[in-house]
Design a protein around this motif. Sequence first.
Motif, PDB file in Angstrom:
ATOM      1  N   GLN A   5      39.305  40.884  28.139  1.00 34.85           N
ATOM      2  CA  GLN A   5      38.180  41.814  28.153  1.00 34.85           C
ATOM      3  C   GLN A   5      38.410  43.073  27.337  1.00 34.85           C
ATOM      4  OE1 GLN A   5      36.228  42.097  32.184  1.00 34.85           O
ATOM      5  NE2 GLN A   5      38.016  40.880  32.793  1.00 34.85           N
ATOM      6  N   HIS A   6      39.651  43.369  27.014  1.00 36.12           N
ATOM      7  CA  HIS A   6      39.932  44.558  26.207  1.00 36.12           C
ATOM      8  C   HIS A   6      40.400  44.162  24.822  1.00 36.12           C
ATOM      9  CE1 HIS A   6      41.314  48.587  25.133  1.00 36.12           C
ATOM     10  NE2 HIS A   6      40.680  49.046  26.214  1.00 36.12           N
ATOM     11  N   ALA A  14      48.301  33.134  15.332  1.00 36.12           N
ATOM     12  CA  ALA A  14      48.321  34.075  16.462  1.00 36.12           C
ATOM     13  C   ALA A  14      47.509  35.326  16.120  1.00 36.12           C
ATOM     14  CB  ALA A  14      49.759  34.443  16.796  1.00 36.12           C
ATOM     15  N   LYS A  15      46.701  35.769  17.097  1.00 35.34           N
ATOM     16  CA  LYS A  15      45.874  36.951  16.885  1.00 35.34           C
ATOM     17  C   LYS A  15      46.487  38.219  17.472  1.00 35.34           C
ATOM     18  CE  LYS A  15      41.396  34.641  16.497  1.00 35.34           C
ATOM     19  NZ  LYS A  15      40.003  34.568  17.018  1.00 35.34           N
ATOM     20  N   ALA A  16      47.458  38.052  18.343  1.00 41.89           N
ATOM     21  CA  ALA A  16      48.111  39.209  18.969  1.00 41.89           C
ATOM     22  C   ALA A  16      49.554  38.845  19.248  1.00 41.89           C
ATOM     23  CB  ALA A  16      47.400  39.604  20.262  1.00 41.89           C
ATOM     24  N   VAL A  17      50.378  39.874  19.427  1.00 40.16           N
ATOM     25  CA  VAL A  17      51.793  39.648  19.702  1.00 40.16           C
ATOM     26  C   VAL A  17      52.274  40.658  20.733  1.00 40.16           C
ATOM     27  CG1 VAL A  17      52.495  41.106  17.731  1.00 40.16           C
ATOM     28  CG2 VAL A  17      54.122  39.473  18.707  1.00 40.16           C
ATOM     29  N   VAL A  18      53.046  40.177  21.699  1.00 42.74           N
ATOM     30  CA  VAL A  18      53.775  41.053  22.611  1.00 42.74           C
ATOM     31  C   VAL A  18      55.163  41.202  22.021  1.00 42.74           C
ATOM     32  CG1 VAL A  18      54.567  41.431  24.971  1.00 42.74           C
ATOM     33  CG2 VAL A  18      52.467  40.121  24.557  1.00 42.74           C
ATOM     34  N   ASP A  48      47.293  36.585  11.019  1.00 37.85           N
ATOM     35  CA  ASP A  48      46.044  36.955  11.690  1.00 37.85           C
ATOM     36  C   ASP A  48      46.259  37.942  12.832  1.00 37.85           C
ATOM     37  OD1 ASP A  48      44.537  35.224  10.061  1.00 37.85           O
ATOM     38  OD2 ASP A  48      44.888  33.514  11.398  1.00 37.85           O
ATOM     39  N   ILE A  49      47.438  38.540  12.904  1.00 34.14           N
ATOM     40  CA  ILE A  49      47.749  39.476  13.991  1.00 34.14           C
ATOM     41  C   ILE A  49      46.847  40.705  13.900  1.00 34.14           C
ATOM     42  CG2 ILE A  49      49.505  40.999  14.974  1.00 34.14           C
ATOM     43  CD1 ILE A  49      50.155  38.127  15.522  1.00 34.14           C
ATOM     44  N   GLU A  50      46.079  40.947  14.971  1.00 33.41           N
ATOM     45  CA  GLU A  50      45.186  42.106  15.033  1.00 33.41           C
ATOM     46  C   GLU A  50      45.642  43.150  16.044  1.00 33.41           C
ATOM     47  OE1 GLU A  50      41.469  40.369  16.046  1.00 33.41           O
ATOM     48  OE2 GLU A  50      41.124  39.486  14.059  1.00 33.41           O
ATOM     49  N   THR A  51      46.417  42.706  17.049  1.00 31.01           N
ATOM     50  CA  THR A  51      46.807  43.610  18.127  1.00 31.01           C
ATOM     51  C   THR A  51      48.295  43.482  18.403  1.00 31.01           C
ATOM     52  OG1 THR A  51      44.633  43.346  19.162  1.00 31.01           O
ATOM     53  CG2 THR A  51      46.401  44.265  20.532  1.00 31.01           C
ATOM     54  N   ASP A  91      45.789  49.901  16.455  1.00 30.47           N
ATOM     55  CA  ASP A  91      45.894  48.484  16.816  1.00 30.47           C
ATOM     56  C   ASP A  91      47.105  48.201  17.697  1.00 30.47           C
ATOM     57  OD1 ASP A  91      47.839  48.912  14.914  1.00 30.47           O
ATOM     58  OD2 ASP A  91      47.441  47.065  13.797  1.00 30.47           O
ATOM     59  N   GLU A  92      47.711  49.263  18.246  1.00 33.26           N
ATOM     60  CA  GLU A  92      48.842  49.104  19.159  1.00 33.26           C
ATOM     61  C   GLU A  92      48.447  49.544  20.565  1.00 33.26           C
ATOM     62  OE1 GLU A  92      52.547  50.984  18.214  1.00 33.26           O
ATOM     63  OE2 GLU A  92      52.579  50.220  16.170  1.00 33.26           O
ATOM     64  N   VAL A  93      49.012  48.870  21.563  1.00 39.65           N
ATOM     65  CA  VAL A  93      48.877  49.322  22.940  1.00 39.65           C
ATOM     66  C   VAL A  93      50.232  49.100  23.609  1.00 39.65           C
ATOM     67  CG1 VAL A  93      48.058  47.076  23.770  1.00 39.65           C
ATOM     68  CG2 VAL A  93      47.521  49.138  25.076  1.00 39.65           C
ATOM     69  N   ARG A  94      50.623  50.032  24.435  1.00 38.42           N
ATOM     70  CA  ARG A  94      51.856  49.835  25.194  1.00 38.42           C
ATOM     71  C   ARG A  94      51.610  48.785  26.276  1.00 38.42           C
ATOM     72  NH1 ARG A  94      56.649  51.728  23.223  1.00 38.42           N
ATOM     73  NH2 ARG A  94      57.350  51.118  25.307  1.00 38.42           N
TER      74      ARG A  94
END
Length: 541
Positions: free
Chosen positions: A63-64, A118-122, A139-142, A162-165
């Motif tokens: 959702q985010h 992959a669209k995001a990575v931890v 394709d990494i966006e986040t 485009d970063e979040v902790r």
Amino acid sequence: MSTSAQYAVGAQLDELGHTTLFDILDSACDRYADRPAFSCGADTLTFNQLRGRADAFARYLRQHALLEPGDRLAIQLPNLLQYTIAIFGALRAGLIIVNTNPQYTPYETRHQFADSGAKAVVVLDKLVPLVRKIQSSTDIETLIVTSMDDYASPQYDSSEADEVRFMQALRLGDELPAIETQRGLDDLAVLQYTGGTTGVSKGAMLTHRNILCNVLQAVSILKEGDVDYGNEVRISPLPLYHIFAFTANCIASVFTGFHSVLITNPRDLDGLINELKRRPFTLLSGINSLFISLMAHPQFDTVDFSRLKWVNSGGAPLNIELAKRWTERTGSIIREGYGLTETSPVVVASTAFTPHREGYIGKPVIDTLLKTVDDDGAETPRGEPGEVLIRGPQVMQGYWHRPDETAAAFTEDGWLKTGDVGVIDNQGFLKLVDRKKDMILVSGFNVYPNDIEDAVMRHPGVRECVAVGVLDDRTGEAIKIYVSLNDAELTEDAIIAHCREHLTGYKIPKHVEIRDDLPKSTVGKLLRRVLRDEARGETKA
């Protein structure tokens, strides 16, 4: 390439009612609730806490971060509590996990991220510069960023749009409404990339059904009384990005209610020994090189092994002499397993139901069929070596976006070709001989490096050994061994003399090279390929 309709574990899944891997955590919470699920250092997650944080992370992702079911999420972390939250959060959100080695080079990382889409990575904070370096070709966006001590000392602020902790993602997810998983048994759960030792690294497509079946297969080797569900403590030094640890030490451990103690850096032997001393551990997972390093530590014999019930070895063939030394020092038997990335991974195991047989791994787990074939595809008789072929509900669906390589990996009638040479005896026990490509041809005789290495390792002065084939004008190929030592006084001549006592003439190494250390992969597997290529390059020169 396989279904489980005809398999017993398929009926078990129906009875359990599990349709995704997240259902395992839901069931574990019902049974084990506030018991510890995972620990790392001084921090612990209970089963209920793990589910709560995973739910929050899933809500954030959907959702985010606006990821959809079926999107790929890369996880590039060492063993941390955050990893377990990310795994179950991704599964709850209906995403496909892409386990990524945090020690990868930019080239290796780019390939895996780009190939998987992959669209995001931890990702660990110190690896952010690496991701930034290759991000434009993916394709990494986040980027969801965490640090080694994030769980104990949370950080919430990030400087890039485009970063979040990671801990902020959990906080945001807590404020969002519940979601539906929207995945089923035959949807992909994991793209697990092969090591790339025989070409470009490929993404093995593993479904929820593949891994759920393999969990049931893995726990089927335990009989009543072997372990106490919900009351065992497992030391888990193997990295969760490796398929063996992912399935056995994470997913299956949650299923059985085991308390898994994650070791972030198994190369820190002092820290690992201290963890073994302070934990009343009953289970341990490892690999040859880890067992060797532990036994070489001056404090090893001060560790209390009296509670140890089960030791698993996976990821590389277990050396016979090493296993004997371990039993002599600890009183426990190392039980070997065999599998592949492509099989989720467990295929064969030494179990409580079968007697321990020296030199043999064990029998296939439930619902798994094995056979060996010659170069023409004809089945070889029991007791004679051939390439190992596998069928079972844990076998992958194929390689991601590689139909030609998928077709090449299977026989026309659906057996997975492993590339491993093995022997199946009359009782169904499997003995691995070697990789087909590693076989050495000396004067027309097939020589398997494992045979040489096992013989060399019988010498107490040898710590590790790798045998390879090199070009030879007289015999076509000759055997060269690389060794590291426990006894610094041991000479090359003494090693050759030892080999003459234990090996027939054509198997005796012609060349010996003593090194301080031998090259290993990031999961501790000895890199025979690296030494083989190096040795053959020298002989060609």
